[in-house]
Structure formats: structure tokens, C-alpha cells
Scaffold this active site. Structure first.
Site, mmCIF file in Angstrom:
data_model
loop_
_atom_site.group_PDB
_atom_site.id
_atom_site.type_symbol
_atom_site.label_atom_id
_atom_site.label_comp_id
_atom_site.label_asym_id
_atom_site.label_seq_id
_atom_site.Cartn_x
_atom_site.Cartn_y
_atom_site.Cartn_z
ATOM 1 C CB CYS A 1 74.763 27.752 21.323
ATOM 2 S SG CYS A 1 76.173 26.840 21.936
ATOM 3 C CB SER B 1 80.593 30.795 19.340
ATOM 4 O OG SER B 1 81.160 31.910 19.934
ATOM 5 C CE LYS C 1 81.735 38.263 20.540
ATOM 6 N NZ LYS C 1 81.503 37.598 19.308
#
Ligand code: SPV
Ligand code: MN
Length: 638
Positions: free
Chosen positions: A288, A286, A245
Site C-alpha cells: 500500500c 502490505s 514478522k
């Protein structure tokens, strides 16, 4: 002449410094890469962080093994009974991405907007430099080279990571394509992304493992100008794995300047008739359903987290930035996730983080097939059933955000084009959030702009344990990329809209919602229904099935879904289920638009005008439908 001489002296001094910091063997390895910018970078941060030793990883099998062994020797990982498996703990308060302490270092005069956390560059640099001073004393520093995206490709971005965490280095070996050769090949000119990480001082945790001690000095500071990121006093992957990230933030900024997209998206190949495979990318915040979508039956896994999209020869093509999976382990069981389950039981290299270590050196996680053991060791230390923490909160066997890390080759459904330098052509883009009340399970937008605005930019999700903070709050998360945006949101959305220029055949844009609930509060979908939605979307991108035009987009017809349910899941799909799932909920859709309009007016800088126009139009269509049919409308009425 004088300037040249001074430059030369400076360079000599820098190389001398490197010789002082690296022993002969490591120095000789480093200079196999002929790149002055790299030397400047290594010299500066070895001086500042002051490690005892430096190791340069050339990606040779011995060097990769050295990192694996270091993770055990340094007590950042411990071996499990199964060959290749290890366990790692992050500190009790270091279990997720730390949004509060993740900041962009912005030069004076730059404004990223109210949604993006920023700090004045001068002030932030001073702070992070003081935190990093001597931070690696007593530690070994690992220098690692990687390539984001396939090597030797128009998508490749070479990277260098320096870290004193052998766990971080080891994880990245599993998750990213090795890049020593790539950086050698690219030589002196190529600008690479740079990451400096230190876990800081360590303290003992369960099972003899060590975790970061000074969490109050946890910082993730991002310098977009120099394409460098600093991360300190943390171990959790989302805060420390430079290539994940952290790099996504740099890539979004670079992509914005070069007209491509860096996205928080999975890549899957969906099977169609006669062996056809159609590629989709999909953005889900995140927790999901992103990873579970990418490991469904009839789906090939191209990637599960980050994708780059470029217009190459008038086609939108995509690559997986990574080569491994840092997946959530909670709830994985043999019935619902057979592919991951199988992979997790193979004797291949796997790092389990923040799960429960059991007596026989195996692991247990919340929702695994069998019942939890009575005792074990986890991120909270010695653990027993019923344990509570200092605040009286239940400590479950594993943390909700506990994860596994492996190379995608552990999965039986790895897509065969995953390392294709040109990537694969995107036929469809899917946006899905955690939404209990509004969106139907699957719907196609009218066109690129409508989809980008009413699906992608309108993505909301109820919060989860992947980021620190309260769970269950509905948050705005455009393209599921909000946490990683390094440019103002309005600009980001505008880039998406404009990305459609000069493309021969645009991908279709869909929304999905795996979390819709009925009046009784129960989920309206089975866990595997997504297989049917994917098959339907696959037919739609080839214009092989009709759909019903509603005010919010194209919805599937009952009879098509019925056939697909039978074929995919051997399930007798009832009309009643269809009506419950696909009823257009007008009041909920209208309040969603109101929420969005408010956000776009007050919290987003420079919202493109088109966003307001498209949302207002959708509002009018919904109002008209309400006047004609009432609040809740079955798709068959349209
Ligand atoms: C996510 O939270 O979106 C992840 C895990 O993929 S992290 O590395 O924390 O970002
Ligand atoms: Mn993610």
C-alpha cells in the site's frame, strides 16, 4: 541437596549432548556466550531436528562470509553478473505468508478471539515436534544471534535463530543487527526470542536452485509463553525470517505487558523549513505504498517495516527494529523510484527473490524499465513470454510478491539517527490503506483518541499478493497489524489508546489514501503527490499551517497545497483536482462506519467502549453534514 545434584547431572548431560552435536571449534564458539537457557534451547532442537553439522556464527567477517558461501554451495542462491548480487527462488506455491498455517499455540483457557488463528498448545506442539523430527537430516544447521532494535538500547531485544537455510541466515545478516556480542554482553539473565526454522526436504527448481518440497507440511507455530517460534517446510521470508514478522508477534505480546507498542510501521524523517527534520511513523498494509513513502525525495529512511515505540522521558520515541529492506520489487523503475533503482544497481550485497533470471545472468522484474526478455528462468522454472501454469494462469516474468533484500546503507537517503539507542521522537503517525472510495488523500484527526479509533483502528485495505488468497477484497486491518496480532484486537486497541498517558506532546495522527479513485475509475493522485501530503503534515505537526475542520478531521486548504505542489513537484495544482480529491464522500464514510461497528460488535472480543462512542459521534457529525450540504461536500463548504 538431591534436587541440586540432579540439576547438575542434567546440565552435564546437556553439555555432553552439545559436544556431541557440535565439533570442537563450533562448541568453543558457542560457549563464549554464557547463557544456560541458550544451551537448553540449542541442545533440545539439535537433538530433535538432527542436522548433520552445526555452524555457530560469531559475526566475525569469516563467519559471515561462511554463510554467504554456504548459500551458493547449498544451491539456495546463485550468483548474478553484478558483484554481490544473487538470486533466490521460493517454490511456486511458497510465494507469500501462509496465514492459514500460522497459528498460536495457546494453553487451555486462553482465547485470542475469532480473528486470530490458534491451536491448542499441547496438540500443536505434538504436531510440530513430529514434523521437526529429523527434519534437518542431511543439512547443516546455522546458529545466528541478532538484536532487534539498536544494540545497547532500551529497545534492544536479543534473539537467536537456528535454521538449516543458508538463504534465511544470509538474508537476516542483511536485515538485522548482528547480536553475538550483545548476547555475550547481556549474559545469563536476559530473555531472548528464539526461532527454529527448517526448510525441510528440498527439490530442484529453475537454474539449479533448490526449494522446499513438502509444502503441505508448512507450519508456523508460535509459542508466546516460551517466546519461541517454529517454522517448517517453507522458504518465503515472511514465513521464515524469524526476526521479521515472527518476532513481531512475540514483541506485540511482550509490549502489551510492558506498556509499549510493537508496530508494522515505517519510520521517516520529513524535511521542513531551514533543515528541520520531523519524524513520522506510518502503518500501511502490505503493498500500500509503505516502502515508496520511505524512499521519497525530501524524506530520510528510518525504517520501512517494523517499529517499536516507547514512552521515554515523556516523549514517544521510536526505533527501526531492522537494518535492511525486504522490499517488493514489482513496478520499481528509474522514474518513479530513483533511490531504490539506484541502490539495486550498485555492486553491493543484494538478494533478488522470485524475479526472472535472464540469459546474461541479470534479472528482470515486472514493471522494470525495459521490455521483458523472451525467455529466462523464474520461480516457475524455465520461462518464456506467454507461459501459463497448470491452471491456465499467466506466469509473469517475476512474481507479484517478488522481493529484493539489502542493507539500508545501499540507499542514499538513510537517516543518520537510525542506530541511535534512544531512537527518534515521533511527531506524527500516519495510517494508510488501499481504499478506492472513501478516505481523502490526507487528513488529520482531531486528537489522539479520535485518530487511534477513526484512522488506525479503522484501517481497511483491499487485499494484495503479499498473503496467499484472493486479491481485491476489502479487509479490516487495524494499524495494518492484524496479521501479526498476538493479543486480542480489543486489548491491542486499548493499549494504543492508553499509550498517550504521561506524554508531554502527543504525536498528531493522520490518514492518507494513495488509492482514491474518481467516478471514471481512475486514480485521483499522481504517484509523487505523497511528497506534498508529507510536507503538509510536517507543517501541521509544528502548527504552522491552518486546516479546515470537517466531520471526519482536519483537511488541507487549497492555497497551501497549491504552494506545496509548486515547490515540491513544480506542478500547477488545479482547484478542480483539489475538489475531486478532497470532497467529503458522506455515504461512503457512513457505510465504512457501519462496517466497522459490525466488526467491532461481532468479530472483536472486548472492544473498548470508547471505540463505539467515537464512531457513533463521527456518524452523527456526518449525518448532520448530509442534512445541511448533501452527500458530497467540498471541504470549502465547511
Ligand atoms: C509484508 O507483507 O508486510 C512484508 C513482507 O513486509 S513479509 O515479510 O512477508 O511480511
Ligand atoms: Mn510488512
Amino acid at each position: 541437596m538431591r534436587i541440586k545434584l540432579r540439576k547438575k547431572q542434567h546440565e552435564t548431560k546437556m553439555m555432553q549432548n552439545l559436544k556431541k552435536r557440535l565439533n570442537k571449534k563450533e562448541y568453543d564458539k558457542l560457549v563464549q556466550v554464557s547463557n544456560k537457557k541458550l544451551y537448553v534451547f540449542i541442545s533440545k532442537y539439535t537433538e530433535l531436528c538432527n542436522p548433520d553439522k552445526v555452524f555457530v556464527c560469531t559475526d566475525s567477517p569469516e563467519d559471515i562470509q561462511y554463510i554467504r558461501d554456504a548459500a551458493i554451495r547449498n544451491r539456495e542462491e546463485a550468483k548474478l553478473a553484478t558483484k554481490g548480487h544473487t538470486i533466490h527462488f521460493d517454490g511456486y506455491f511458497d510465494q507469500a505468508r501462509d496465514k492459514k498455517n500460522t497459528k498460536f499455540l495457546v494453553p487451555k483457557g486462553v482465547n485470542l478471539g475469532p480473528e486470530i488463528n490458534a491451536i491448542d498448545k499441547e496438540e500443536g506442539t505434538k504436531e510440530i515436534n513430529s514434523i521437526m523430527k529429523n527434519i534437518m537430516k542431511g543439512h547443516e544447521l546455522y546458529i545466528k544471534f541478532f538484536c532487534l532494535g539498536p544494540t545497547n538500547s532500551k529497545f534492544s531485544i536479543p534473539c537467536v535463530q537456528i535454521t538449516d537455510s543458508s538463504y534465511v541466515a544470509h538474508s537476516e545478516d542483511l536485515l538485522y543487527r548482528q547480536g553475538f556480542k550483545e548476547i555475550q554482553r547481556l549474559g545469563n539473565d536476559k530473555t531472548f526470542f528464539k526461532f527454529v526454522h527448517s526448510q525441510g526436504e528440498l527439490v530442484g527448481a529453475g537454474a539449479g536452485l533448490l526449494v522446499s518440497k513438502n509444502i503441505e507440511k508448512r507450519r508456523i507455530y508460535i509459542d508466546l509463553e516460551d517466546e519461541i517460534i517454529f517454522s517448517t517446510n517453507t522458504q518465503y521470508g515472511g514465513n521464515t525470517l524469524g526476526l521479521k514478522k515472527l518476532a513481531l508477534r512475540l514483541a506485540i505480546n511482550r509490549a502489551s505487558k510492558e506498556n509499549w507498542l510493537a508496530e508494522h510501521m515505517l519510520i521517516i524523517g520529513v524535511s521542513g523549513p531551514s533543515g528541520r527534520i520531523s519524524y513520522f511513523t506510518g502503518a500501511f498494509p502490505s503493498m500500500c505504498g509503505k516502502t515508496s513513502t520511505a524512499t521519497l525525495k525530501n524524506v530520510t529512511m528510518g525504517g520501512d517495516d517494523i517499529a517499536y515505540l516507547k514512552n521515554l522521558n515523556k516523549k514517544i520515541r521510536t526505533v527501526n527494529v531492522e537494518k535492511g529492506l525486504f522490499g517488493i520489487i514489482e513496478g520499481i523503475n528509474s522514474n518513479d523510484d530513483p533511490l531504490i533503482w539506484k541502490a539495486l544497481h550498485k555492486p553491493v550485497e543484494i538478494i533478488f527473490s522470485n524475479v526472472l533470471l535472464t540469459e546474461n545472468r541479470a534479472v528482470y522484474w515486472n514493471g522494470k524499465d525495459d521490455n521483458p526478455p523472451e525467455i529466462g528462468v523464474n520461480h516457475s522454472g524455465e520461462w518464456c513470454l506467454g507461459k501459463k501454469d497448470k491452471d491456465g494462469k499467466d506466469v509473469t516474468p517475476s512474481h507479484k510478491n517478488a522481493r529484493f533484500t539489502f542493507d539500508l546503507r545501499a540507499l542514499d537517503n538513510l537517516d543518520q539517527n537510525v542506530n541511535e539507542p534512544m531512537g527518534v521522537e515521533v511527531k506524527g503517525i500516519i495510517y494508510g490503506g488501499r481504499d478506492s472510495s472513501t478516505w481523502v488523500p490526507v487528513e488529520e484527526s482531531f486528537d489522539w483518541v479520535h485518530g487511534t479509533i477513526t484512522k488506525g483502528s479503522a484501517l481497511e485495505s483491499e487485499t494484495t499478493a503479499a498473503a496467499l488468497g484472493k486479491e481485491g477484497v476489502r479487509v479490516f486491518n487495524p494499524m495494518s497489524n492484524l496479521d501479526f496480532l498476538s493479543i486480542p484486537i480489543g486489548k491491542y486497541i486499548d493499549n494504543h489508546i492508553n499509550f498517550s498517558a504521561n506524554v508531554d506532546q502527543l504525536p498528531k495522527i493522520f490518514s492518507v489514501n494513495y488509492f482514491l479513485k474518481g467516478k471514471d475509475g481512475n486514480f485521483l493522485n499522481g504517484k509523487n503527490d505523497k511528497q506534498v501530503w508529507l510536507r503538509w503534515m510536517e507543517f501541521r505537526v509544528h502548527d504552522e499551517v491552518d486546516a479546515i475542520k470537517t466531520p471526519t478531521g482536519y483537511m488541507p486548504r487549497y492555497r497551501d497545497l497549491k504552494l506545496l505542489f509548486e515547490e515540491e513537484l513544480e506542478k500547477d495544482y488545479q482547484k478542480e483536482a483539489y475538489i475531486n480529491q478532497f470532497t467529503l464522500r458522506i455515504p461512503e464514510n457512513l457505510s465504512k462506519i457501519d462496517r466497522l461497528l459490525d466488526i467491532f460488535q461481532t468479530r472483536v472480543l472486548d472492544t473498548p467502549k470508547l471505540v463505539f462512542e467515537v464512531l457513533e459521534k463521527q456518524k452523527r457529525r456526518l449525518d448532520e453534514a448530509r442534512d445541511r450540504f448533501g452527500d458530497y461536500v467540498s471541504p470549502e463548504e465547511f
